[in-house]
Enzyme design. Structure first.
Site, PDB file in Angstrom:
ATOM      1  NE  ARG A  46      29.837  32.156  49.620  1.00  0.00           N
ATOM      2  CZ  ARG A  46      29.500  31.078  50.343  1.00  0.00           C
ATOM      3  NH1 ARG A  46      30.378  30.449  51.082  1.00  0.00           N
ATOM      4  NH2 ARG A  46      28.268  30.630  50.300  1.00  0.00           N
ATOM      5  CE1 TYR A  98      44.295  53.484  47.307  1.00  0.00           C
ATOM      6  CE2 TYR A  98      42.936  52.185  48.768  1.00  0.00           C
ATOM      7  CZ  TYR A  98      43.118  52.819  47.570  1.00  0.00           C
ATOM      8  OH  TYR A  98      42.111  52.803  46.636  1.00  0.00           O
ATOM      9  CG  ASP A 170      49.273  47.601  50.546  1.00  0.00           C
ATOM     10  OD1 ASP A 170      49.675  47.183  49.450  1.00  0.00           O
ATOM     11  OD2 ASP A 170      48.276  48.345  50.668  1.00  0.00           O
ATOM     12  CE  LYS A 195      45.052  50.330  42.769  1.00  0.00           C
ATOM     13  NZ  LYS A 195      45.328  50.545  44.181  1.00  0.00           N
TER      14      LYS A 195
END
Ligand code: PLP
Length: 379
Positions: A46, A98, A170, A195
């Site tokens: 992690r 978004y 973004d 994406k």
């Protein structure tokens, strides 16, 4: 190093153990220690994993940042940015946003006392009207989804800087191939790696890239404390995707232009939203801050008929009707019935998401097949 070299080599070196050119997939949660605390920088996956580190170094390199952080999804990355804030703090954000980002801001973080102002930023100076002494973050998406609005990053960064406010961009739609927000003055770049960076529709992942060490340390603390990291297998796939980002983007842009121009000349099409057109309201800003105009194109049909739009997306054969974007394959979506279905009609229409709006993620197939497909579907 130039961009097309950075995508392949940036932040990378052959693996120390056997010289493998691609980093191994370190499929492990933990690492042997010689004495308590005696390790080579990795103690628990992690906190850090060597395959993820290789990806994070590549991300930092392609965005001209100094630190990259990879998360389990784009939304997990955004979540980490908002966790920099305290109750009472205010955020100014793009209104054409978004949908998942809007949901995270309003359904999760508003109840912790963070206030979000969703405003039009087509004219960046409008931001100044909303700044208070509690404003701590400006959140910008450009180009926006699905209306392809363009926001002036440099002017926004100047305003943010003058008021000592963080600016996060973004950069999912543009990718660093088209624009590098950190160079334009932004503090944080965010990606849905799902994406274009991943590029092959085979993973879900997010990223943050920053220049400043103090900010990177805070975000790393949140990443480790909240734990929304990505696994080594996906890190490997994302790294592999990034190596062809520049060639894919070049073709996405070429095909995007051909598709946008075809649609603009079609007698049944009303509006085509693509920042490459001189008629786009912020075309000059797009031209100044982007290298090219990308492969995302939205359009509406004459008469704005809901059923006709549904018929078009159902009849497409090379374009796949699906959520998401940025992969090598062309996708089509109908925002009013898919991504924006939960928003009341009057609300979504205010930002231009009308019944006949169709959004295309133009892939890198042969342009003739894409045009023929649109021709047969639109009729
Ligand atoms: C998809 C997307 C996100 C969310 O990313 P996930 O990887 O789906 O969590 C955020 N912003 C934009 C612009 C996106 O397209």
């Amino acid at each position: 190093m130039k961009f097309n070299t950075k995508t392949i080599h940036g932040g990378q070196k052959p693996d120390a153990a056997y010289g493998s050119v691609m980093p191994p997939i370190y499929q492990t949660s933990t690492y042997a220690q010689t004495t308590p605390g005696g390790h080579n920088g990795y103690e628990y996956s992690r906190s850090a994993n060597p395959t993820r580190t290789a990806l994070e170094n590549a991300l930092a390199s392609i965005e001209n940042g100094h630190f990259g952080l990879a998360f389990g999804s784009g939304l997990a990355a955004i979540d980490a940015v908002i966790k920099l804030l305290e109750p009472g703090d205010e955020v100014i954000s793009t209104n054409d946003l978004y949908g998942g980002t809007y949901r995270l801001f309003t359904s999760i973080f508003e109840k912790f006392g963070i206030k979000f102002n969703f405003i039009g930023m087509a004219n960046a100076s409008n931001i100044e009207n909303y700044i208070t002494n509690k404003t701590k973050l400006i959140w910008v998406e450009t180009p926006t989804n699905p209306m392809m609005n363009i926001i002036d990053i440099k002017t926004t960064a100047k305003i943010a800087n003058e008021h000592n406010i963080l600016l996060a961009v973004d950069n999912t739609f543009a990718t660093p191939y088209l624009q590098q927000p950190l160079d334009l003055g932004a503090d944080i770049v965010m990606h849905s790696v799902t994406k274009y960076l991943g590029g092959h529709s085979d993973l879900v992942m997010g990223a943050l890239i920053v220049k400043e060490k103090a900010l990177a340390d805070k975000l790393y603390f949140i990443q480790n404390a909240s734990g929304a990291v990505c696994g080594p297998q996906d890190s490997f796939l994302a790294l592999r995707g990034i190596k062809t980002l520049h060639v894919r983007m070049q073709r996405h842009c070429e095909n995007g232009k051909i598709v946008a121009s075809y649609l603009a000349s079609h007698p049944k099409i009303e509006n085509v939203y693509w920042p490459g057109f001189e008629s786009h309201p912020n075309h000059n800003i797009a031209k100044a801050q982007m290298r090219d105009f990308g492969g995302m194109v939205s359009f509406t049909t004459k008469g704005n008929n809901y059923e006709e739009a549904i018929k078009i997306v159902e009849q497409l054969k090379v374009f796949t009707l699906a959520e998401s974007l940025g992969g090598v394959e062309s996708l089509a979506g109908h925002p009013a019935s898919m991504t924006h279905a939960s928003i009341p009609k009057e609300e979504r229409e205010k930002t231009g998401v009308v019944d006949s709006l169709i959004r295309l993620s133009v892939g890198i197939e042969d342009e003739a097949d894409l045009i023929n497909d649109l021709k047969q579907a639109i009729g």
